[in-house]
Design an enzyme around this catalytic site. Sequence first.
Site: not given
Length: 1231
Positions: A316, A606, A649
Amino acid sequence: MANISSPFGQNEWLVEAMYRKFRDDPSSVDPSWHEFLVDYSPEPTSQPAAEPTRVTSPLVAERAAAAAPQAPPKPADTAAAGNGVVAALAAKTAVPPPAEGDEVAVLRGAAAAVVKNMSASLEVPTATSVRAVPAKLLIDNRIVINNQLKRTRGGKISFTHLLGYALVQAVKKFPNMNRHYTEVDGKPTAVTPAHTNLGLAIDLQGKDGKRSLVVAGIKRCETMRFAQFVTAYEDIVRRARDGKLTTEDFAGVTISLTNPGTIGTVHSVPRLMPGQGAIIGVGAMEYPAEFQGASEERIAELGIGKLITLTSTYDHRIIQGAESGDFLRTIHELLLSDGFWDEVFRELSIPYLPVRWSTDNPDSIVDKNARVMNLIAAYRNRGHLMADTDPLRLDKARFRSHPDLEVLTHGLTLWDLDRVFKVDGFAGAQYKKLRDVLGLLRDAYCRHIGVEYAHILDPEQKEWLEQRVETKHVKPTVAQQKYILSKLNAAEAFETFLQTKYVGQKRFSLEGAESVIPMMDAAIDQCAEHGLDEVVIGMPHRGRLNVLANIVGKPYSQIFTEFEGNLNPSQAHGSGDVKYHLGATGLYLQMFGDNDIQVSLTANPSHLEAVDPVLEGLVRAKQDLLDHGSIDSDGQRAFSVVPLMLHGDAAFAGQGVVAETLNLANLPGYRVGGTIHIIVNNQIGFTTAPEYSRSSEYCTDVAKMIGAPIFHVNGDDPEACVWVARLAVDFRQRFKKDVVIDMLCYRRRGHNEGDDPSMTNPYMYDVVDTKRGARKSYTEALIGRGDISMKEAEDALRDYQGQLERVFNEVRELEKHGVQPSESVESDQMIPAGLATAVDKSLLARIGDAFLALPNGFTAHPRVQPVLEKRREMAYEGKIDWAFGELLALGSLVAEGKLVRLSGQDSRRGTFSQRHSVLIDRHTGEEFTPLQLLATNSDGSPTGGKFLVYDSPLSEYAAVGFEYGYTVGNPDAVVLWEAQFGDFVNGAQSIIDEFISSGEAKWGQLSNVVLLLPHGHEGQGPDHTSARIERFLQLWAEGSMTIAMPSTPSNYFHLLRRHALDGIQRPLIVFTPKSMLRHKAAVSEIKDFTEIKFRSVLEEPTYEDGIGDRNKVSRILLTSGKLYYELAARKAKDNRNDLAIVRLEQLAPLPRRRLRETLDRYENVKEFFWVQEEPANQGAWPRFGLELPELLPDKLAGIKRISRRAMSAPSSGSSKVHAVEQQEILDEAFG
């Protein structure tokens, strides 16, 4: 009093204990302490230590006390000390002597330190702030975090981790809470440390079983992110328990956290030690006292949550109550704020949005039941958008979320989590807590597997998928986990060896996608479990060598021989191909079962995805050949050969042949009972990112067109990959449909091993370069989750190293082969001498009869009926036209036991309404195939033959590829593909270039596919004129195929039969007529079918019959096809006996001997012309102009061309211009 100047504070006792141990035996103390302890001087004690004393008698004690001189008591000193503490409180209070039997011991070590520290704490004037904080969000988000960690790497996040980090963040806003009080030169001073060093109270148990408390500090906390804070926290605790703390760990604590709530204390006011400005206490999490007797249901209904009480005990002198209160309020706000939890989740790589704080929604429970059902539907439809499937997580700031999947969107809050709702059979229950519903939904749709099936229209298929996906996954056994790990070991070992042994060589490594090996293994194993016959794999070059080695079982020695540049000695002829295009065959044995299954990998070029339709055709042929148990228990064909197709992908989304091939999936003439598609999604196409290579959300969106379920799976979770593979096979077996698996992974290296991907994708490869491989990640996850022990992991590592060693040993034993120039394959297959292709008249009659042997009640179309009657007439009387000549060839082959397959756009009727191979009832639509009657002998026994004719989809690329593949799968079948117009065959140019013309030379892969290409200049414009003869002749070499343009029905008949019966497996290209189909002169007599065979060179009938005089001929016109009939008509009109027309029916290989024999009959010829309808730069001339003079230099050295001028298009678009050009050709030929 305590030595408050000591940097160790309440840990001073431990330092002193270490000093005593060091003084007696330096080796007994961790070396990290030695430098400090050499110079350490412990604070002298005020009294010598005493051993415990047992008081034997109260009487003795009383006498001893009476004998001692007693001083009168002093009055209490009520003067206040400088720090406000009454000095009298420090005075020793007289304590009655111990009673007899009591044990008396002087406190030492930690116990003495507690006394000293607590006494010292009396010098600090403290006050305490208290705040109750809702704990529900803390509890719920911690559940989410720890469930994710349990599924992945293991470990837990404690409440103290979270509260401690919130405390540190609050200190940043209130730095005064980090200060402490001291005196400098006798003056009161507040010290603000440069860093926040958070002290943690750690309870330790010694070897003697006694417990002690140390306070170690996490240093520089304000500089840490949450993940760093957790790491530092765990490091301190671990080293404390291992006795490895150093002096640095004890020194410099600026603010402390104590958690008496772990023992059930709700509210605590801890003591504050000198050197710190505040200590924060954490109480137990409890419901408010007035609700602690309520049931869980009642608490949930009322929306009552647990509370946690935080206390701030502060000095304090330097901290005021308002600051302390605001500090606690800030912690309160942080623990409820979105930003705090977003950071925590991101730092821990939790891919989902945290639970959000919100007020309870007062809507009725009935209304919320509907909202819960909507939430379930949303997860089934959109859950995949939230799935944690990307192992790279390139956008780490982005959570996997969608508004449709947020409970707040549906009017639900965290207060509803523990309420029970009606779920109408979801997961086999009628009622469930929302918390359990969300857990099941996220486990089913949002973890490492994202499922798309909302686009499927069949309710049965959707329900089947829901039941399988929403059921808790059975965890693999330890043996299965070790097996998965062994497959990863094998995959990585293979690539590691190649990278070190063949540095810089192209191999298109699988690194970053190793989980595809256990995935493929699981799919094949499940096929074996179903008792199927074979799995045929088609794939691109990425990872192909690894698949050959670890799936198909191709010996390492063969693979490495190819790396050395040596062709397989068994394929001495042919140009060969690079090692990552070759095929192989092996036998797969189940590890945990008793079945086996054949596995083969078909050769590929390929050209990405070009192998797709080839694989489908090959599989369909194998299925047709097996034909065992052709109907399964559900009344469907037992498709016992499974196509397993791998894709990239970028190629799956970008190559049109993918859509063409998918479109074949459910068509009667092409169906194979479902293909397992695995997309090795490394999230980049060479250098192109997904946002530049597709417009769809996923690369798999094209597969929705056929209602295939799509599974997106994280390639860093091999267990998820294996689970999905088995589910995919089960779905295929149940519904005979395609299934797509999108395995998200990454490419460890560039497109090839010589490429540096960081030039174009630097951020991605910053992540990839520091990422652990799937094998290592899986090993660590197994250990972290407690699924395997460290010893088992070490055994797996030894297995990995052993496989590497085995590879090295096999390589050392390789025999080097000398490299020789490649040899032609032409001589490998020779036409047998004396091959008869003629048939008996009775067979012709039988085929003619078949076209009028209509089923009872069958009504032929009124325009078709005359055609059928004419065919029967031709079979008996002759004048056989082109269409019937073709049907006679095919029907005779069926009667001889051959499987004949004809397909093409409109091929059942024929583009030019000429074939009518399948008849359609005018009223009922019932179908009748006359030639199928030839599959049965006259006595009713089967011939073994079949006639299969199909209208193909509007496709060339996939359709031609399929038929080529069919011939590879069934070499004995007679397989014909017909173009609608020959012009459109260029849509299949990749198949022609890569397979039909060169498959034998590159791979030793044989095919006898027949291409029927309508060709001819008839004024129909540049797109309905040319089948591009020049392109096929340019591709021809080494006897790679037969190219023909027959001009009579009988020669066409014998050409087809020769091709089917000669035992040679090479393609046949036939340029077929259009206008000539109904030309009155283009007919053949019965004897032409029953007495002769195919003739590669034809003279005019007048010379063949001995009517014409060859000696009068001075000019020979060499030609092919329907132009012959125009030339013959002009010759007859002009009555030109000085000119002869010779037809080359076979364009390649050129029939040198036959041509010479024919030309030698004309002894007085002075001029030779090649006459063609095609422009000068097209048709046969570009090759013949070079080849004919070399073939017969004594006769054709000066051969000249008569044709249209060189043109960029095949013909004029004007029929009038066509007529003028055609007339000019005739005029020049007869000029």
